[in-house]
Motif scaffolding. Structure first.
Motif, PDB file in Angstrom:
ATOM      1  N   VAL A 213       0.823  -1.199   0.000  1.00 30.02           N
ATOM      2  CA  VAL A 213       0.000   0.000   0.000  1.00 30.02           C
ATOM      3  C   VAL A 213       0.862   1.256   0.000  1.00 30.02           C
TER       4      VAL A 213
ATOM      5  N   LEU B 129      -3.642   6.648   8.462  1.00 30.41           N
ATOM      6  CA  LEU B 129      -3.744   5.337   9.093  1.00 30.41           C
ATOM      7  C   LEU B 129      -2.396   4.961   9.703  1.00 30.41           C
TER       8      LEU B 129
ATOM      9  N   ARG C 154     -13.959   1.598   8.805  1.00 32.25           N
ATOM     10  CA  ARG C 154     -13.641   0.552   7.830  1.00 32.25           C
ATOM     11  C   ARG C 154     -12.250   0.735   7.237  1.00 32.25           C
ATOM     12  N   ALA C 155     -11.773   1.991   7.160  1.00 31.35           N
ATOM     13  CA  ALA C 155     -10.410   2.232   6.687  1.00 31.35           C
ATOM     14  C   ALA C 155      -9.402   1.609   7.644  1.00 31.35           C
ATOM     15  N   ARG C 156      -9.639   1.774   8.951  1.00 30.97           N
ATOM     16  CA  ARG C 156      -8.730   1.201   9.947  1.00 30.97           C
ATOM     17  C   ARG C 156      -8.736  -0.325   9.907  1.00 30.97           C
ATOM     18  N   ASN C 157      -9.838  -0.910   9.452  1.00 26.59           N
ATOM     19  CA  ASN C 157      -9.964  -2.370   9.419  1.00 26.59           C
ATOM     20  C   ASN C 157      -9.821  -2.949   8.014  1.00 26.59           C
ATOM     21  N   ASN C 158      -9.311  -2.111   7.103  1.00 24.62           N
ATOM     22  CA  ASN C 158      -9.033  -2.551   5.730  1.00 24.62           C
ATOM     23  C   ASN C 158     -10.266  -3.134   5.044  1.00 24.62           C
ATOM     24  N   LYS C 159     -11.407  -2.448   5.197  1.00 24.58           N
ATOM     25  CA  LYS C 159     -12.652  -2.938   4.616  1.00 24.58           C
ATOM     26  C   LYS C 159     -13.263  -1.956   3.617  1.00 24.58           C
TER      27      LYS C 159
END
Length: 210
Positions: free
Chosen positions: A21, A107, A138-143
Motif C-alpha cells: 500500500v 492510518l 472501515r479504513a482502519r480495518n481494511n474494509k
C-alpha cells in the motif's frame, strides 16, 4: 573529578521498502505531481459562525465535529461552483452533478487513504457525520471498497488538529480539486469600531488543476 559522559546508545540505519500500500500511495502521488498542473491558493477564513453553529447544535443535543461542519459547507460550495467537482480523463474534464466527497484519512504505518462518501449532497449533516465515521472505521480495518477508493470527485484533507495552518495538498488525481483545512487560531481582527478584537480564524489551502 568530572564524571565521564556515557556514550550515546548505538543506533542502526534502516531501510524501509516502499511496497504494498505504501508503494501504491507513493506512485500515485508522484504521478499526480507529474501529470497535473497543480496550483495552491492559501487564505484565511473567519470561523466565528462555524464555532457558534457547533455550540448551538450541541445545545440542541446534536453532536457533530468541526470537520463535519466544514464538510457540510464544502458540499454546498461545490454545488454552487461545479467547475471544481470532477475528474480529468484524457483531454476531457468530467464535471459531476453529484458530490462524491473524498476524505483524506491517516492510518497507522504512515499510510494515507481518501475514501468517498457518495452522493453527499443528498445527506443531512448528521447522516454525513455517520458516513464519515463509518468510512474511518472501515479504513482502519481494511474494509474499504475499490469504488470508495477511486470514485470521488473532490477531496478534503483536514490537518486542523495539528500545528499546521497552511499546507500544499496534492491532488487526488484524476480529481481536479482538493481543499486543505488548517488549524484555527485566535487572530486580531478589526472590530468595526476602530479597534481590534480576537476572532477564531482558520487556514485554508485549495489545490486545483490549473
Amino acid at each position: 573529578m568530572t564524571p565521564q559522559a556515557e556514550a550515546p546508545a548505538k543506533r542502526t540505519d534502516r531501510i524501509v521498502p516502499l511496497r504494498g500500500v505504501r508503494g501504491m500511495i507513493a506512485d500515485k502521488m508522484l504521478r499526480s505531481l507529474s501529470e497535473a498542473a497543480q496550483l495552491t491558493h492559501h487564505a484565511d477564513c473567519r470561523a466565528d459562525a462555524l464555532m457558534a453553529r457547533k455550540a448551538a447544535l450541541a445545545e440542541a443535543g446534536i453532536k457533530v465535529s468541526v470537520e463535519d461542519l466544514i464538510l457540510d459547507r464544502v458540499v454546498a460550495t461545490l454545488l454552487n461552483h461545479t467547475d471544481l467537482n470532477g475528474t480529468l480523463k484524457g483531454r476531457e474534464v468530467h464535471l459531476s452533478g453529484a458530490v462524491h466527497l473524498s476524505i483524506a484519512m491517516a492510518l497507522p504505518g504512515n499510510l494515507l487513504v481518501a475514501p468517498a462518501i457518495f452522493n453527499s449532497e443528498t445527506l443531512t449533516l448528521e447522516e454525513r457525520s455517520v458516513a464519515r465515521k463509518d468510512l474511518a472505521d472501515r479504513a482502519r480495518n481494511n474494509k474499504l471498497t475499490v469504488p470508495e477508493m477511486t470514485g470521488g470527485t473532490f477531496t478534503v484533507s483536514n490537518l486542523g488538529l495539528s500545528r499546521v495552518r497552511y499546507f500544499t495538498p496534492i491532488l487526488n488525481t484524476p480529481q481536479i480539486g482538493i481543499l486543505g483545512i488548517g488549524r484555527i487560531d485566535e487572530v486580531a481582527c478589526p472590530d468595526g469600531k476602530g479597534g481590534m478584537e480576537f476572532r477564531p480564524v482558520m487556514g485554508l489551502s485549495l489545490t486545483f488543476d490549473h
